[in-house]
Design an enzyme around this catalytic site. Structure first.
Site, mmCIF file in Angstrom:
data_model
loop_
_atom_site.group_PDB
_atom_site.id
_atom_site.type_symbol
_atom_site.label_atom_id
_atom_site.label_comp_id
_atom_site.label_asym_id
_atom_site.label_seq_id
_atom_site.Cartn_x
_atom_site.Cartn_y
_atom_site.Cartn_z
ATOM 1 N N TYR A 1 -23.603 -0.560 2.068
ATOM 2 C CA TYR A 1 -24.448 0.009 3.118
ATOM 3 C C TYR A 1 -24.051 1.437 3.510
ATOM 4 O O TYR A 1 -24.751 2.078 4.294
ATOM 5 C CB TYR A 1 -24.488 -0.912 4.341
ATOM 6 C CG TYR A 1 -25.457 -2.075 4.199
ATOM 7 C CD1 TYR A 1 -26.180 -2.293 3.024
ATOM 8 C CD2 TYR A 1 -25.654 -2.981 5.249
ATOM 9 C CE1 TYR A 1 -27.063 -3.365 2.901
ATOM 10 C CE2 TYR A 1 -26.547 -4.039 5.138
ATOM 11 C CZ TYR A 1 -27.248 -4.232 3.960
ATOM 12 O OH TYR A 1 -28.131 -5.294 3.848
ATOM 13 N N ASP B 1 -20.075 -10.479 0.612
ATOM 14 C CA ASP B 1 -21.066 -11.559 0.733
ATOM 15 C C ASP B 1 -21.025 -12.446 -0.520
ATOM 16 O O ASP B 1 -20.924 -13.684 -0.427
ATOM 17 C CB ASP B 1 -22.450 -10.904 0.908
ATOM 18 C CG ASP B 1 -23.538 -11.855 1.346
ATOM 19 O OD1 ASP B 1 -23.234 -13.022 1.637
ATOM 20 O OD2 ASP B 1 -24.703 -11.414 1.410
#
Ligand code: AR6
Length: 172
Positions: free
Chosen positions: A122, A35
């Protein structure tokens, strides 16, 4: 069908495809990992467009332009945080990939590159995450006949090996 899949090791921000997929968070306002790399390479207009989208639910996907990226668009998706597998993580990861393909189809995008969604910060186990990616790629190629190329971009050599092995199993 399987000749439409390419597995490479490298940096997704360098790819000249119709869309690269961003493994984002619910805010869509940037973060670390892939990201952060995508936002740095695209420039500040990307976060400005993202700010108009009202965030993104886990398992959903939204499209923006690519700005300074060689890719023409970014499809932002949010994968699940891994909590051990019993909190709906597989369904949410399937949904994230599926929604990316639907958004690509809806926008006439024919080449799409994916990072290993959820398999970084994650914490989703790479092998399981990769299997879901391949299953959804197979389903999308059967459904969206205009799709020309799906690129899986592995950041590490370990990921590359897992992707190559899983590809052989799913597309045997
Ligand atoms: N090109 C390709 N793959 C990359 C790149 C790159 N330039 N950089 C990292 N990867 P992660 P997540 C790989 O953590 O697990 C962000 O802060 C990386 O090695 O980027 O879905 C978001 O804002 C790993 O295999 O995404 C969210 O808060 C994979 O990309 C959170 O992280 C995904 O790792 C999302 O976590």
């Amino acid at each position: 069908m399987k000749d439409k899949i390419r597995i490479i090791q490298g940096d997704i921000t360098k790819l000249e495809v119709d869309a690269i997929v961003n493994a984002a968070n619910n805010s869509l306002l940037g973060g670390g990992g892939v990201d952060g790399a995508i936002h740095r390479a695209a420039g500040p207009k990307l976060v400005a467009e993202c700010a108009t989208l009202g965030g993104c639910r886990t398992g959903d996907a939204k499209v923006t332009k690519g700005y300074n990226l060689p890719a023409r668009h970014v499809i932002h998706t949010v994968g699940p945080v891994w909590h051990g597998g019993g909190k709906g993580e597989p369904e949410l990861l399937h949904s994230a990939y599926r929604r990316c393909f639907e958004v690509a189809h809806g926008n006439g995008l024919k080449s799409i590159a994916f990072p290993a969604i959820s398999a970084g910060v994650y914490g989703y186990p790479m092998k399981e995450a990769c299997r879901i990616a391949m299953e959804e790629a197979k389903a999308a190629l059967g459904k969206f006949l205009e799709l020309e190329e799906i690129v899986f971009v592995c950041f590490s050599g370990t990921a590359l090996k897992i992707y190559q092995e899983t590809f052989s199993e799913i597309f045997a």
